[in-house]
Write a protein that holds these residues in place. Structure first.
Motif, PDB file in Angstrom:
ATOM      1  N   UNK A  87       0.859  -1.186   0.000  1.00 28.17           N
ATOM      2  CA  UNK A  87       0.000   0.000   0.000  1.00 28.17           C
ATOM      3  C   UNK A  87       0.894   1.234   0.000  1.00 28.17           C
ATOM      4  N   UNK A  88       0.696   2.093  -0.995  1.00 27.98           N
ATOM      5  CA  UNK A  88       1.498   3.304  -1.131  1.00 27.98           C
ATOM      6  C   UNK A  88       0.584   4.517  -0.960  1.00 27.98           C
ATOM      7  N   UNK A  89       1.037   5.490  -0.199  1.00 27.04           N
ATOM      8  CA  UNK A  89       0.237   6.701  -0.039  1.00 27.04           C
ATOM      9  C   UNK A  89       0.906   7.699   0.875  1.00 27.04           C
ATOM     10  N   UNK A  90       0.542   8.972   0.719  1.00 29.98           N
ATOM     11  CA  UNK A  90       1.058  10.016   1.590  1.00 29.98           C
ATOM     12  C   UNK A  90       0.566   9.793   3.020  1.00 29.98           C
ATOM     13  N   UNK A  91       1.189  10.479   3.956  1.00 29.24           N
ATOM     14  CA  UNK A  91       0.759  10.357   5.350  1.00 29.24           C
ATOM     15  C   UNK A  91      -0.685  10.812   5.480  1.00 29.24           C
ATOM     16  N   UNK A  92      -1.442  10.076   6.273  1.00 27.30           N
ATOM     17  CA  UNK A  92      -2.820  10.473   6.544  1.00 27.30           C
ATOM     18  C   UNK A  92      -3.827  10.081   5.484  1.00 27.30           C
TER      19      UNK A  92
ATOM     20  N   UNK B  93      15.726  -5.016  -4.018  1.00 25.01           N
ATOM     21  CA  UNK B  93      14.867  -5.116  -5.199  1.00 25.01           C
ATOM     22  C   UNK B  93      14.111  -6.440  -5.230  1.00 25.01           C
ATOM     23  N   UNK B  94      14.767  -7.538  -4.762  1.00 27.37           N
ATOM     24  CA  UNK B  94      14.091  -8.832  -4.778  1.00 27.37           C
ATOM     25  C   UNK B  94      12.943  -8.874  -3.768  1.00 27.37           C
ATOM     26  N   UNK B  95      13.105  -8.188  -2.628  1.00 27.11           N
ATOM     27  CA  UNK B  95      12.004  -8.122  -1.665  1.00 27.11           C
ATOM     28  C   UNK B  95      10.854  -7.284  -2.232  1.00 27.11           C
ATOM     29  N   UNK B  96      11.203  -6.189  -2.891  1.00 22.83           N
ATOM     30  CA  UNK B  96      10.166  -5.349  -3.495  1.00 22.83           C
ATOM     31  C   UNK B  96       9.369  -6.144  -4.521  1.00 22.83           C
ATOM     32  N   UNK B  97      10.048  -6.968  -5.304  1.00 22.39           N
ATOM     33  CA  UNK B  97       9.353  -7.805  -6.287  1.00 22.39           C
ATOM     34  C   UNK B  97       8.346  -8.728  -5.608  1.00 22.39           C
ATOM     35  N   UNK B  98       8.727  -9.293  -4.467  1.00 21.50           N
ATOM     36  CA  UNK B  98       7.825 -10.233  -3.779  1.00 21.50           C
ATOM     37  C   UNK B  98       6.658  -9.498  -3.119  1.00 21.50           C
ATOM     38  N   UNK B  99       6.953  -8.336  -2.536  1.00 24.35           N
ATOM     39  CA  UNK B  99       5.887  -7.588  -1.853  1.00 24.35           C
ATOM     40  C   UNK B  99       4.855  -7.032  -2.823  1.00 24.35           C
ATOM     41  N   UNK B 100       5.325  -6.707  -4.023  1.00 28.34           N
ATOM     42  CA  UNK B 100       4.473  -5.981  -4.968  1.00 28.34           C
ATOM     43  C   UNK B 100       3.720  -6.922  -5.898  1.00 28.34           C
ATOM     44  N   UNK B 101       3.166  -8.016  -5.352  1.00 26.00           N
ATOM     45  CA  UNK B 101       2.258  -8.815  -6.184  1.00 26.00           C
ATOM     46  C   UNK B 101       1.150  -7.913  -6.719  1.00 26.00           C
ATOM     47  N   UNK B 102       0.632  -7.063  -5.824  1.00 26.06           N
ATOM     48  CA  UNK B 102      -0.253  -5.989  -6.259  1.00 26.06           C
ATOM     49  C   UNK B 102       0.024  -4.768  -5.387  1.00 26.06           C
ATOM     50  N   UNK B 103      -0.078  -3.602  -5.995  1.00 27.40           N
ATOM     51  CA  UNK B 103       0.204  -2.351  -5.301  1.00 27.40           C
ATOM     52  C   UNK B 103      -1.051  -1.488  -5.317  1.00 27.40           C
ATOM     53  N   UNK B 104      -1.475  -1.069  -4.141  1.00 27.12           N
ATOM     54  CA  UNK B 104      -2.622  -0.170  -4.012  1.00 27.12           C
ATOM     55  C   UNK B 104      -2.083   1.219  -3.693  1.00 27.12           C
ATOM     56  N   UNK B 105      -2.250   2.142  -4.622  1.00 25.63           N
ATOM     57  CA  UNK B 105      -1.767   3.511  -4.433  1.00 25.63           C
ATOM     58  C   UNK B 105      -2.949   4.415  -4.094  1.00 25.63           C
ATOM     59  N   UNK B 106      -2.905   5.010  -2.912  1.00 23.59           N
ATOM     60  CA  UNK B 106      -4.028   5.821  -2.434  1.00 23.59           C
ATOM     61  C   UNK B 106      -3.902   7.262  -2.918  1.00 23.59           C
ATOM     62  N   UNK B 107      -4.954   7.818  -3.493  1.00 22.57           N
ATOM     63  CA  UNK B 107      -4.897   9.220  -3.930  1.00 22.57           C
ATOM     64  C   UNK B 107      -4.907  10.155  -2.733  1.00 22.57           C
ATOM     65  N   UNK B 108      -4.148  11.243  -2.778  1.00 18.92           N
ATOM     66  CA  UNK B 108      -4.199  12.224  -1.683  1.00 18.92           C
ATOM     67  C   UNK B 108      -5.555  12.922  -1.672  1.00 18.92           C
ATOM     68  N   UNK B 109      -5.879  13.531  -0.550  1.00 18.35           N
ATOM     69  CA  UNK B 109      -7.194  14.150  -0.387  1.00 18.35           C
ATOM     70  C   UNK B 109      -7.423  15.267  -1.395  1.00 18.35           C
ATOM     71  N   UNK B 110      -6.371  15.988  -1.768  1.00 13.27           N
ATOM     72  CA  UNK B 110      -6.536  17.086  -2.726  1.00 13.27           C
ATOM     73  C   UNK B 110      -6.981  16.592  -4.098  1.00 13.27           C
ATOM     74  N   UNK B 111      -6.814  15.278  -4.356  1.00  7.52           N
ATOM     75  CA  UNK B 111      -7.285  14.683  -5.598  1.00  7.52           C
ATOM     76  C   UNK B 111      -8.645  14.017  -5.432  1.00  7.52           C
ATOM     77  N   UNK B 112      -9.261  14.212  -4.264  1.00  5.59           N
ATOM     78  CA  UNK B 112     -10.583  13.621  -3.983  1.00  5.59           C
ATOM     79  C   UNK B 112     -11.560  14.717  -3.563  1.00  5.59           C
ATOM     80  N   UNK B 113     -11.702  15.721  -4.400  1.00  2.95           N
ATOM     81  CA  UNK B 113     -12.520  16.881  -4.036  1.00  2.95           C
ATOM     82  C   UNK B 113     -13.959  16.495  -3.712  1.00  2.95           C
ATOM     83  N   UNK B 114     -14.486  15.488  -4.410  1.00  5.56           N
ATOM     84  CA  UNK B 114     -15.873  15.075  -4.164  1.00  5.56           C
ATOM     85  C   UNK B 114     -16.057  14.462  -2.777  1.00  5.56           C
ATOM     86  N   UNK B 115     -14.956  14.083  -2.132  1.00  2.00           N
ATOM     87  CA  UNK B 115     -15.055  13.399  -0.839  1.00  2.00           C
ATOM     88  C   UNK B 115     -14.830  14.318   0.353  1.00  2.00           C
TER      89      UNK B 115
END
Length: 363
Positions: free
Chosen positions: A36-41, A165-187
């Motif tokens: 899971x990738x995303x800015x703080x908060x 890099x080999x650990x990153x390959x194993x961890x990243x079977x799928x990556x969920x990148x969370x949009x910051x709040x400034x990109x979620x104006x409707x929310x």
């Protein structure tokens, strides 16, 4: 009245947020690692919990650990446990998180802060499901599902040799990148109302009367560097400061430190107090002179009737542009030069569409 404990659940209706929810639902039933990738908060911990409770492991242990909170030795023993006598004070065996999360889920936050030793051991667990306790010689098995999170750019760190890099390959079977709040104006307003209602309940108000038009505009125009966590704090603080269930919230208390009596910024080094560098009085004076010289011929040629609003706006725009130029487009220095807070200056820049011309120091 019984209250729902997890008040900060995943809430939103913007398209990019709904896409994240769909991705979570798709990957949750599998036992594969997720990054899971995303800015703080932005809600990384909430996403990890949702992955667990939507999986077939929902009735098994869900454990979490912040990797940045412990040094290498403590983190190693917390993750993998230790046997009796492994070190001074280890009087009995201690089961680590991987052992206790067997058949469940282990969430590791701030994975980018782990050392090479920890990353090497994590790689073995992710790839083979095997590990040894610290001070032990017996290989143990675990079926824990690993979910990791970070606000760092792990591919860049791996390219620079700062993350395996080999650990990153194993961890990243799928990556969920969370949009910051400034990109979620409707929310933003949806989340703000949710947090405000919960705070009103905590204060035992009989109702929450909403936000004024100004407060809603301020909520939408602020850039929210702390994302949802900051929004929650601001809304709860503003409801508390309003302190009247029959009045809508009008003023957002974004910076609780803002006060005319706030101590000046000073750095104390041993017995000396060093005041930080500020924008020179010469540059501020030059700015004032330039604007004054610009306005002198204007005042001599004024033709009435005229638009005071347009004239005032032009004056403010000229002054802000001159101050930005004199401060090398450093917004924090410009705010000091104009005796504004940083957020007040940002408000003016957005109001007059000057952000593009001052993008050298947005944050």
């Amino acid at each position: 009245m019984t209250r729902f404990k997890q008040q900060d659940n995943l809430i939103g209706q913007s398209n990019n947020f709904l896409e994240v929810l769909e991705q979570i639902s798709q990957i949750a039933p599998l036992s594969k690692p997720v990054l899971i990738i995303g800015e703080r908060g932005t809600g990384k911990e909430l996403v990890a919990a949702r992955l667990h409770y939507l999986s077939k492991r929902w009735d098994q242990n869900y454990l979490k650990l912040n990797c940045a909170a412990l040094n290498e030795n403590l983190l190693e023993t917390e993750l993998f446990g230790y046997d009796s006598g492994a070190f001074t004070g280890a009087s009995k065996r201690h089961e680590g998180r991987f052992e206790r999360a067997d058949n469940g889920t282990l969430f590791l936050d701030e994975i980018a802060n782990t050392t090479g030793l920890i990353q090497e051991k994590l790689l073995r667990v992710v790839e083979y499901g095997e590990f040894e306790r610290v001070g032990g010689s017996r290989t143990l098995k675990t079926n824990a599902r690993l979910v990791a999170a970070t606000n760092e750019d792990l591919p860049s760190m791996a390219a620079a040799g700062e993350f395996r890099a080999d650990l990153l390959d194993r961890l990243a079977f799928d990556v969920i990148t969370l949009p910051p709040l400034r990109e979620r104006l409707d929310d933003i307003l949806v989340l703000a109302e949710h947090f405000a209602i919960n705070m009103a309940r905590e204060l035992e108000f009989e109702l929450f009367s909403g936000f004024t038009t100004k407060a809603k505009r301020d909520l939408l125009e602020y850039h929210w560097p702390g994302n949802i966590r900051e929004l929650k704090n601001v809304v709860e603080r503003s409801v508390y400061r309003c302190n009247n269930p029959h009045l809508p919230v009008h003023e957002l208390v974004i910076d609780p430190f803002e006060s005319p009596y706030r101590p000046s910024k000073r750095i104390k080094t041993q017995d000396r107090i060093i005041k930080p560098a500020v924008v020179s009085s010469e540059s501020t004076a030059e700015t004032e002179v330039k604007v004054e010289q610009k306005l002198k011929p204007l005042t001599k040629t004024l033709q009435f009737p005229l638009s005071l609003k347009d004239l005032s706006q032009n004056y403010e725009v000229d002054l802000i542009k001159s101050a930005l130029a004199n401060c090398q487009y450093n917004q924090k220095k410009t705010a000091d030069a104009l005796e504004l807070t940083y957020h007040q200056l940002r408000g003016y820049l957005k109001k007059y569409n000057l952000l593009d011309s001052s993008s050298a120091d947005e944050e």
